[in-house]
Structures are given as C-alpha cells and as structure tokens.
Design a protein around this motif. Structure first.
Motif, PDB file in Angstrom:
ATOM      1  N   LYS A  75       0.827  -1.209   0.000  1.00  0.00           N
ATOM      2  CA  LYS A  75       0.000   0.000   0.000  1.00  0.00           C
ATOM      3  C   LYS A  75       0.861   1.260   0.000  1.00  0.00           C
ATOM      4  O   LYS A  75       0.612   2.205  -0.767  1.00  0.00           O
ATOM      5  N   ILE A  76       1.879   1.287   0.837  1.00  0.00           N
ATOM      6  CA  ILE A  76       2.746   2.465   0.928  1.00  0.00           C
ATOM      7  C   ILE A  76       3.495   2.674  -0.380  1.00  0.00           C
ATOM      8  O   ILE A  76       3.615   3.804  -0.865  1.00  0.00           O
ATOM      9  N   THR A  77       3.965   1.593  -0.976  1.00  0.00           N
ATOM     10  CA  THR A  77       4.663   1.697  -2.267  1.00  0.00           C
ATOM     11  C   THR A  77       3.739   2.294  -3.323  1.00  0.00           C
ATOM     12  O   THR A  77       4.146   3.184  -4.079  1.00  0.00           O
ATOM     13  N   LEU A  78       2.497   1.833  -3.370  1.00  0.00           N
ATOM     14  CA  LEU A  78       1.546   2.362  -4.353  1.00  0.00           C
ATOM     15  C   LEU A  78       1.248   3.834  -4.101  1.00  0.00           C
ATOM     16  O   LEU A  78       1.184   4.632  -5.036  1.00  0.00           O
ATOM     17  N   MET A  79       1.095   4.207  -2.843  1.00  0.00           N
ATOM     18  CA  MET A  79       0.849   5.619  -2.510  1.00  0.00           C
ATOM     19  C   MET A  79       2.024   6.492  -2.935  1.00  0.00           C
ATOM     20  O   MET A  79       1.835   7.575  -3.502  1.00  0.00           O
ATOM     21  N   GLN A  80       3.233   6.026  -2.666  1.00  0.00           N
ATOM     22  CA  GLN A  80       4.422   6.803  -3.024  1.00  0.00           C
ATOM     23  C   GLN A  80       4.569   6.901  -4.533  1.00  0.00           C
ATOM     24  O   GLN A  80       4.883   7.976  -5.060  1.00  0.00           O
ATOM     25  N   GLN A  85       3.933  10.296  -9.335  1.00  0.00           N
ATOM     26  CA  GLN A  85       3.472  10.104 -10.712  1.00  0.00           C
ATOM     27  C   GLN A  85       4.306   9.064 -11.446  1.00  0.00           C
ATOM     28  O   GLN A  85       4.642   9.217 -12.613  1.00  0.00           O
ATOM     29  N   GLU A  86       4.620   7.973 -10.739  1.00  0.00           N
ATOM     30  CA  GLU A  86       5.451   6.909 -11.308  1.00  0.00           C
ATOM     31  C   GLU A  86       4.701   5.598 -11.472  1.00  0.00           C
ATOM     32  O   GLU A  86       5.324   4.562 -11.679  1.00  0.00           O
ATOM     33  N   VAL A  87       3.396   5.610 -11.341  1.00  0.00           N
ATOM     34  CA  VAL A  87       2.654   4.361 -11.416  1.00  0.00           C
ATOM     35  C   VAL A  87       2.652   3.872 -12.857  1.00  0.00           C
ATOM     36  O   VAL A  87       2.194   4.552 -13.757  1.00  0.00           O
ATOM     37  N   SER A  88       3.211   2.706 -13.032  1.00  0.00           N
ATOM     38  CA  SER A  88       3.221   2.091 -14.352  1.00  0.00           C
ATOM     39  C   SER A  88       2.657   0.683 -14.203  1.00  0.00           C
ATOM     40  O   SER A  88       1.765   0.462 -13.404  1.00  0.00           O
ATOM     41  N   ASN A  89       3.202  -0.264 -14.879  1.00  0.00           N
ATOM     42  CA  ASN A  89       2.712  -1.626 -14.883  1.00  0.00           C
ATOM     43  C   ASN A  89       2.959  -2.299 -13.525  1.00  0.00           C
ATOM     44  O   ASN A  89       4.097  -2.587 -13.160  1.00  0.00           O
ATOM     45  N   LEU A  90       1.888  -2.562 -12.801  1.00  0.00           N
ATOM     46  CA  LEU A  90       1.986  -3.177 -11.472  1.00  0.00           C
ATOM     47  C   LEU A  90       2.701  -4.524 -11.517  1.00  0.00           C
ATOM     48  O   LEU A  90       3.482  -4.845 -10.630  1.00  0.00           O
ATOM     49  N   SER A  91       2.416  -5.293 -12.546  1.00  0.00           N
ATOM     50  CA  SER A  91       2.985  -6.635 -12.626  1.00  0.00           C
ATOM     51  C   SER A  91       4.480  -6.618 -12.917  1.00  0.00           C
ATOM     52  O   SER A  91       5.136  -7.653 -12.855  1.00  0.00           O
ATOM     53  N   VAL A  92       5.027  -5.440 -13.183  1.00  0.00           N
ATOM     54  CA  VAL A  92       6.467  -5.316 -13.405  1.00  0.00           C
ATOM     55  C   VAL A  92       7.164  -4.742 -12.174  1.00  0.00           C
ATOM     56  O   VAL A  92       8.117  -5.327 -11.651  1.00  0.00           O
ATOM     57  N   PHE A  93       6.689  -3.596 -11.666  1.00  0.00           N
ATOM     58  CA  PHE A  93       7.446  -2.957 -10.588  1.00  0.00           C
ATOM     59  C   PHE A  93       7.217  -3.581  -9.220  1.00  0.00           C
ATOM     60  O   PHE A  93       8.117  -3.566  -8.380  1.00  0.00           O
ATOM     61  N   GLY A 114      -9.622  -8.185   0.672  1.00  0.00           N
ATOM     62  CA  GLY A 114     -10.936  -8.285   0.037  1.00  0.00           C
ATOM     63  C   GLY A 114     -11.067  -7.415  -1.197  1.00  0.00           C
ATOM     64  O   GLY A 114     -12.185  -7.111  -1.629  1.00  0.00           O
ATOM     65  N   ILE A 115      -9.950  -7.007  -1.766  1.00  0.00           N
ATOM     66  CA  ILE A 115      -9.926  -6.147  -2.946  1.00  0.00           C
ATOM     67  C   ILE A 115      -8.618  -6.448  -3.685  1.00  0.00           C
ATOM     68  O   ILE A 115      -7.613  -6.773  -3.059  1.00  0.00           O
ATOM     69  N   THR A 116      -8.638  -6.350  -4.996  1.00  0.00           N
ATOM     70  CA  THR A 116      -7.412  -6.601  -5.751  1.00  0.00           C
ATOM     71  C   THR A 116      -6.462  -5.407  -5.627  1.00  0.00           C
ATOM     72  O   THR A 116      -6.884  -4.297  -5.284  1.00  0.00           O
ATOM     73  N   ILE A 117      -5.209  -5.648  -5.928  1.00  0.00           N
ATOM     74  CA  ILE A 117      -4.227  -4.561  -5.930  1.00  0.00           C
ATOM     75  C   ILE A 117      -4.635  -3.508  -6.951  1.00  0.00           C
ATOM     76  O   ILE A 117      -4.541  -2.309  -6.687  1.00  0.00           O
ATOM     77  N   GLU A 118      -5.100  -3.951  -8.099  1.00  0.00           N
ATOM     78  CA  GLU A 118      -5.502  -3.015  -9.152  1.00  0.00           C
ATOM     79  C   GLU A 118      -6.653  -2.126  -8.696  1.00  0.00           C
ATOM     80  O   GLU A 118      -6.642  -0.923  -8.920  1.00  0.00           O
ATOM     81  N   LYS A 119      -7.651  -2.735  -8.048  1.00  0.00           N
ATOM     82  CA  LYS A 119      -8.801  -1.960  -7.567  1.00  0.00           C
ATOM     83  C   LYS A 119      -8.365  -0.997  -6.464  1.00  0.00           C
ATOM     84  O   LYS A 119      -8.838   0.145  -6.404  1.00  0.00           O
ATOM     85  N   TYR A 120      -7.443  -1.432  -5.616  1.00  0.00           N
ATOM     86  CA  TYR A 120      -6.916  -0.555  -4.576  1.00  0.00           C
ATOM     87  C   TYR A 120      -6.240   0.661  -5.215  1.00  0.00           C
ATOM     88  O   TYR A 120      -6.472   1.794  -4.803  1.00  0.00           O
ATOM     89  N   LEU A 121      -5.435   0.432  -6.250  1.00  0.00           N
ATOM     90  CA  LEU A 121      -4.764   1.534  -6.939  1.00  0.00           C
ATOM     91  C   LEU A 121      -5.781   2.462  -7.594  1.00  0.00           C
ATOM     92  O   LEU A 121      -5.633   3.689  -7.534  1.00  0.00           O
ATOM     93  N   ILE A 122      -6.818   1.905  -8.190  1.00  0.00           N
ATOM     94  CA  ILE A 122      -7.863   2.736  -8.787  1.00  0.00           C
ATOM     95  C   ILE A 122      -8.499   3.616  -7.714  1.00  0.00           C
ATOM     96  O   ILE A 122      -8.706   4.819  -7.919  1.00  0.00           O
ATOM     97  N   THR A 180      -9.773   9.348   3.679  1.00  0.00           N
ATOM     98  CA  THR A 180      -8.354   9.432   3.987  1.00  0.00           C
ATOM     99  C   THR A 180      -7.694   8.188   3.421  1.00  0.00           C
ATOM    100  O   THR A 180      -8.343   7.146   3.240  1.00  0.00           O
ATOM    101  N   LEU A 181      -6.405   8.271   3.113  1.00  0.00           N
ATOM    102  CA  LEU A 181      -5.715   7.171   2.453  1.00  0.00           C
ATOM    103  C   LEU A 181      -5.739   5.881   3.261  1.00  0.00           C
ATOM    104  O   LEU A 181      -5.751   4.801   2.696  1.00  0.00           O
ATOM    105  N   ASP A 182      -5.749   6.000   4.573  1.00  0.00           N
ATOM    106  CA  ASP A 182      -5.771   4.773   5.387  1.00  0.00           C
ATOM    107  C   ASP A 182      -7.153   4.117   5.414  1.00  0.00           C
ATOM    108  O   ASP A 182      -7.301   3.020   5.923  1.00  0.00           O
ATOM    109  N   GLN A 183      -8.169   4.765   4.854  1.00  0.00           N
ATOM    110  CA  GLN A 183      -9.508   4.200   4.823  1.00  0.00           C
ATOM    111  C   GLN A 183      -9.855   3.580   3.477  1.00  0.00           C
ATOM    112  O   GLN A 183     -10.956   3.088   3.286  1.00  0.00           O
ATOM    113  N   ILE A 184      -8.932   3.576   2.558  1.00  0.00           N
ATOM    114  CA  ILE A 184      -9.196   3.025   1.236  1.00  0.00           C
ATOM    115  C   ILE A 184      -8.976   1.520   1.268  1.00  0.00           C
ATOM    116  O   ILE A 184      -7.889   1.056   1.517  1.00  0.00           O
ATOM    117  N   VAL A 185     -10.004   0.802   1.072  1.00  0.00           N
ATOM    118  CA  VAL A 185      -9.997  -0.664   0.892  1.00  0.00           C
ATOM    119  C   VAL A 185     -11.412  -1.105   0.772  1.00  0.00           C
ATOM    120  O   VAL A 185     -12.357  -0.529   1.092  1.00  0.00           O
TER     121      VAL A 185
END
Length: 185
Positions: A75-80, A85-93, A114-122, A180-185
């Motif tokens: 979660k922290i990596t995705l937020m950072q 503005q560095e979010v690219s292909n999740l399955s790579v980084f 209870g949510i996919t990584i992709e949905k969390y990023l969205i 708030t970011l800690d409430q996203i899921v």
C-alpha cells in the motif's frame, strides 16, 4: 540495540510527525523513520502495549504479522508511486520491489484485503482526482495526464464507476466526500 516496528495507517508526513512526537514523549530514541516503519534504538525493554495504546489514539496500529507487514508495504509503495506520478505496470514494478511473483503478491493482497491490488490503486487514484478537483488547479484532461490515464474519458468512466457521479457533478456539488488514504480498501 535496534528494534524495528511496523505501523499500519502511517501514510503521510503528518503521520510520521505524529509518530515521532509520540515515541519521543514515551522516551524512545528513533534511529530512523519511514512510512510504515520505525526503528528504535534502546537497550531497555520496549513496552509494545503502551506504544500501541498511544499510537492507537491517532489511528495507528502496530503490525507483527509478516503478511500484514507485506500488505502495508504494498500500500505504501503504491501511494508513493502515485504521489511521484510513477505508477506504471503493477505486474512489473511490484515483483521487482518485493522479490516475489506478482501472482503471489496479488493473491495475498486480495485474500487479506478483500480487494485486488488493481482496484486498490484505482481507489487511490480516484481519491487523488477528488483532491485535484477540490484544489481546482488542473482541468480534467490535465488531471488524467498527471495520473497516467490514456485519456480523460477513461478517467471519467472510472471516476463514475467508483463514485457513482461524474467529475463535473462532484466539482459542482462542492461536497468533498473524500476518504483518507488509510480508509481506502
């Protein structure tokens, strides 16, 4: 002696400041601090119960389970990445960052959150869009570009799917129903 403590819901610089202040008030010396973790330097026994009580008053939680630590790090990596503005292909980084196959990371995350990584990023992106709309510094196309969307119409569809309303309607309501970011899921 150094003691690493993982902390859930530490998602911003204000969170870091709060953790520093609270741990200092308890008499602990910090060796280092980054989102999601703190390293204390002490030869004394650490009172984890008291630390949890004090940090819990601010919505933080000490994490001891390895899987929960991994999820918090994702979660922290995705937020950072999103903030920079560095979010690219999740399955790579993500596999490069965590030295685990993406499928394993995805299964662990989905099973526990209870949510996919992709949905969390969205969901993270949509909260960022709400912030941009509230600040009124960028138009919708610029918002889409800053979040690496292929087009503003793609962002508009995704925003409506998540929030149930268009970006224009959200802007016009001026009822900033943001999470708030800690409430996203």
């Amino acid at each position: 002696m150094k003691h690493k403590i993982y902390i859930k819901n530490m998602v911003c610089n204000r969170c870091k400041s709060t953790v520093i202040n609270e741990l200092n008030s308890l008499g602990y010396d910090l060796d280092s601090l980054e989102l999601g973790q703190v390293i204390l330097t002490t030869d004394a026994v650490i009172d984890y119960t008291n630390i949890q009580k004090v940090l819990g008053e601010h919505g933080f939680e000490i994490i001891t389970d390895d899987i929960q630590v991994l999820i918090e790090k994702i979660k922290i990596t995705l937020m950072q990445k999103l903030e920079n503005q560095e979010v690219s292909n999740l399955s790579v980084f993500l596999p490069k960052t965590f030295s685990k196959p993406y499928s394993a990371l995805s299964k662990i995350f989905s099973k526990n959150e209870g949510i996919t990584i992709e949905k969390y990023l969205i969901n993270l992106k949509i909260e960022k869009v709400k912030e941009y709309i509230q600040l009124a510094q960028l138009n919708f196309s610029e918002v889409a570009y800053s979040l690496n969307y292929k087009s503003s119409s793609h962002l508009a569809r995704q925003f409506k799917n998540v929030t149930g309303m268009s970006m224009s309607k959200f802007r016009d309501l001026q009822k900033w129903n943001r999470k708030t970011l800690d409430q996203i899921v």
